[in-house]
Each structure stands twice: as C-alpha cells, then as structure tokens.
Motif scaffolding. Sequence first.
Motif, mmCIF file in Angstrom:
data_model
loop_
_atom_site.group_PDB
_atom_site.id
_atom_site.type_symbol
_atom_site.label_atom_id
_atom_site.label_comp_id
_atom_site.label_asym_id
_atom_site.label_seq_id
_atom_site.Cartn_x
_atom_site.Cartn_y
_atom_site.Cartn_z
ATOM 1 N N GLU A 2 26.717 -0.762 -0.993
ATOM 2 C CA GLU A 2 25.878 -1.377 -1.902
ATOM 3 C C GLU A 2 26.085 -2.490 -2.622
ATOM 4 O O GLU A 2 25.270 -3.323 -3.168
ATOM 5 C CB GLU A 2 25.284 -0.161 -2.973
ATOM 6 N N ARG A 25 18.583 -1.613 1.537
ATOM 7 C CA ARG A 25 18.682 -0.359 1.147
ATOM 8 C C ARG A 25 18.431 0.592 2.132
ATOM 9 O O ARG A 25 18.849 1.788 2.138
ATOM 10 C CB ARG A 25 17.823 -0.362 -0.156
ATOM 11 N N SER A 26 17.434 0.519 2.958
ATOM 12 C CA SER A 26 16.952 1.559 3.957
ATOM 13 C C SER A 26 17.919 1.682 4.890
ATOM 14 O O SER A 26 18.270 2.756 5.304
ATOM 15 C CB SER A 26 15.728 0.898 4.612
ATOM 16 N N ALA A 29 20.633 3.869 3.410
ATOM 17 C CA ALA A 29 20.243 5.188 3.378
ATOM 18 C C ALA A 29 20.389 5.757 4.876
ATOM 19 O O ALA A 29 20.652 7.127 4.966
ATOM 20 C CB ALA A 29 18.787 5.283 2.885
ATOM 21 N N GLN A 32 23.678 6.761 5.833
ATOM 22 C CA GLN A 32 24.365 7.803 4.977
ATOM 23 C C GLN A 32 23.608 9.032 5.616
ATOM 24 O O GLN A 32 23.868 10.170 4.855
ATOM 25 C CB GLN A 32 23.950 7.584 3.426
ATOM 26 N N HIS A 34 20.074 9.702 5.167
ATOM 27 C CA HIS A 34 19.063 10.053 4.272
ATOM 28 C C HIS A 34 17.915 9.277 5.236
ATOM 29 O O HIS A 34 17.463 8.264 4.661
ATOM 30 C CB HIS A 34 19.133 9.533 2.815
ATOM 31 N N GLU A 37 14.473 8.987 2.640
ATOM 32 C CA GLU A 37 14.689 8.010 1.970
ATOM 33 C C GLU A 37 14.660 6.440 2.555
ATOM 34 O O GLU A 37 14.117 5.670 2.153
ATOM 35 C CB GLU A 37 15.837 8.142 1.264
ATOM 36 N N ALA A 38 15.169 6.536 3.754
ATOM 37 C CA ALA A 38 15.161 5.397 4.411
ATOM 38 C C ALA A 38 13.682 4.790 4.764
ATOM 39 O O ALA A 38 13.309 3.775 4.786
ATOM 40 C CB ALA A 38 16.035 5.369 5.681
#
Length: 91
Positions: A2, A25-26, A29, A32, A34, A37-38
Amino acid sequence: MEEHMLPCLTKNFFGFECMGCGLQRSLVALFQGHFTEAFVLYPAIFPLVFLGAVIGINLSFGLKYANRIISVLAILSVTTIIVSYILKLTT
C-alpha cells in the motif's frame, strides 16, 4: 504494498475521482483475499481480471472463441466502469 501506490493525478489536480480511482486498492484487496472489499472499491475488478486471464491464456495456448469472449468481457468491463463511475458521482 500500500505504501507504493501511485496517487490519482486527476483527484490531486482537479479534486474529483477518475474512472480508475480505486483500482489499485481493489487489486491489493483481491490479492489479500478480500473479494467483497475489492468489489466495493472497484466494481469492474472481476471482469477486468477475467479479461486479463483470457487474454493471457489466448496468447499462450490460443482459444477457439477468444475474440468473442474477449469482446464480451471488454464490453462488460467498460460498461461496469462507466455505470459505477456515474453512480459514484451521483451519490
């Protein structure tokens, strides 16, 4: 990861988000695990990932209906990007 993200120049200079805001950011996510969230960060992430995968597989192995699949995924991706951007601007 990040800490190494590129800033959005449109947002910095003009004060509003561009159609690509949230993509980095997507992706983080998504890597990771997520998935929800993505999708919330950038709804077009899944069609774009599938589009990239199909293009990569086609370049490596050659798919029979690659042009049709790529066209459908590209249209779906662009449509998702535009609709989500309009919704983001209106809310």
